[in-house]
Design a protein around this motif. Structure first.
Motif, PDB file in Angstrom:
ATOM      1  N   ALA A  91       0.987  -1.078   0.105  1.00  0.00           N
ATOM      2  CA  ALA A  91      -0.007   0.024   0.009  1.00  0.00           C
ATOM      3  C   ALA A  91       0.838   1.250  -0.131  1.00  0.00           C
ATOM      4  O   ALA A  91       0.494   2.128  -0.716  1.00  0.00           O
ATOM      5  CB  ALA A  91      -0.865  -0.011   1.300  1.00  0.00           C
ATOM      6  N   GLU A  95       1.181   4.145  -3.310  1.00  0.00           N
ATOM      7  CA  GLU A  95       1.032   5.428  -2.809  1.00  0.00           C
ATOM      8  C   GLU A  95       2.235   6.100  -3.256  1.00  0.00           C
ATOM      9  O   GLU A  95       2.207   7.392  -4.100  1.00  0.00           O
ATOM     10  CB  GLU A  95       0.690   5.823  -1.294  1.00  0.00           C
ATOM     11  CG  GLU A  95       0.410   7.145  -0.758  1.00  0.00           C
ATOM     12  CD  GLU A  95      -0.979   7.701  -1.470  1.00  0.00           C
ATOM     13  OE1 GLU A  95      -1.190   8.987  -1.780  1.00  0.00           O
ATOM     14  OE2 GLU A  95      -1.756   6.711  -1.820  1.00  0.00           O
ATOM     15  N   LEU A 145      -1.366   8.044   5.140  1.00  0.00           N
ATOM     16  CA  LEU A 145      -2.367   7.095   4.710  1.00  0.00           C
ATOM     17  C   LEU A 145      -3.321   7.078   5.917  1.00  0.00           C
ATOM     18  O   LEU A 145      -3.110   7.074   7.077  1.00  0.00           O
ATOM     19  CB  LEU A 145      -1.971   5.519   4.748  1.00  0.00           C
ATOM     20  CG  LEU A 145      -0.975   5.177   3.498  1.00  0.00           C
ATOM     21  CD1 LEU A 145      -0.429   3.914   3.678  1.00  0.00           C
ATOM     22  CD2 LEU A 145      -1.415   5.453   2.070  1.00  0.00           C
ATOM     23  N   HIS A 148      -8.529   4.108   7.953  1.00  0.00           N
ATOM     24  CA  HIS A 148      -9.382   3.276   7.415  1.00  0.00           C
ATOM     25  C   HIS A 148      -8.607   2.613   6.082  1.00  0.00           C
ATOM     26  O   HIS A 148      -9.231   1.545   5.948  1.00  0.00           O
ATOM     27  CB  HIS A 148     -10.619   4.088   6.915  1.00  0.00           C
ATOM     28  CG  HIS A 148     -10.591   5.108   5.838  1.00  0.00           C
ATOM     29  ND1 HIS A 148     -10.312   6.340   6.116  1.00  0.00           N
ATOM     30  CD2 HIS A 148     -10.705   4.823   4.516  1.00  0.00           C
ATOM     31  CE1 HIS A 148     -10.159   6.777   4.758  1.00  0.00           C
ATOM     32  NE2 HIS A 148     -10.385   6.172   4.027  1.00  0.00           N
ATOM     33  N   GLU A 149      -7.887   3.064   5.401  1.00  0.00           N
ATOM     34  CA  GLU A 149      -7.259   2.340   4.453  1.00  0.00           C
ATOM     35  C   GLU A 149      -6.220   1.464   4.754  1.00  0.00           C
ATOM     36  O   GLU A 149      -5.757   0.495   3.925  1.00  0.00           O
ATOM     37  CB  GLU A 149      -6.497   3.355   3.512  1.00  0.00           C
ATOM     38  CG  GLU A 149      -7.383   4.192   2.673  1.00  0.00           C
ATOM     39  CD  GLU A 149      -6.679   5.360   1.570  1.00  0.00           C
ATOM     40  OE1 GLU A 149      -5.616   4.945   1.217  1.00  0.00           O
ATOM     41  OE2 GLU A 149      -7.322   6.332   1.194  1.00  0.00           O
TER      42      GLU A 149
END
Length: 166
Positions: A91, A95, A145, A148-149
């Motif tokens: 993740a 990003e 980030l 919730h992600e």
């Protein structure tokens, strides 16, 4: 672990400069600064900034963040907060690759580490010093980030730090 009050009182004493190395007749310097950055009911975060010039084209600096769970009396580590570190790294890399300001500056295809982070409100920010993932000229790299992600990658303990709102 030092209390925040002790950290504030000693902050000035942590700044040290070494000058005029007689054996080499050059100016060398070193600095260490500890600063509280966030004080909440459950979490306290402070940064440890270090700088050293030991000759060469430029000095080097680094910032390390320490997150402390006041309720549990322990320092947060990635291993405590996240159960799926590989998913988290993916993740973060996704990003990083989406940010045009880092195009051409990244030195890695995969995020090598995720141990330096700080928590601010509903964001968790992963912090990379020069040369960690990008060239020196890129400076500090921050990947913020929303909780919730990354919640799906968290351990039960990590989720307990950020209860879901109804």
């Amino acid at each position: 672990m030092l209390s925040l009050l002790a950290l504030r009182e000693k902050r000035a004493s942590h700044k040290k400069t070494l000058t005029n190395c007689r054996s080499c007749r050059r100016l060398y310097s070193a600095q260490l600064t500890v600063t509280p950055t966030s004080i909440g009911k459950r979490l306290v975060t402070y940064s440890v900034y270090s700088y050293a010039f030991l000759g060469g084209a430029h000095g080097n600096y680094a910032t390390t963040y320490v997150n402390y769970d006041v309720e549990k009396g322990q320092v947060l580590t990635v291993g405590r907060v996240f159960a799926d570190v590989q998913g988290l790294k993916t993740a973060i890399m996704r990003e990083l690759q989406l940010k045009p300001e880092y195009a051409g500056s990244l030195l890695v295809d995969k995020v090598p580490t995720v141990s330096n982070f700080y928590i601010e409100g509903a964001l968790i920010t992963f912090f990379y010093n020069p040369y960690d993932v990008a060239c020196y000229a890129a400076g500090d790299i921050r990947v913020a980030l929303p909780i919730h992600e990354v919640r799906e990658f968290m351990s039960d303990y990590g989720k307990s730090l950020f209860p879901e709102e109804d």
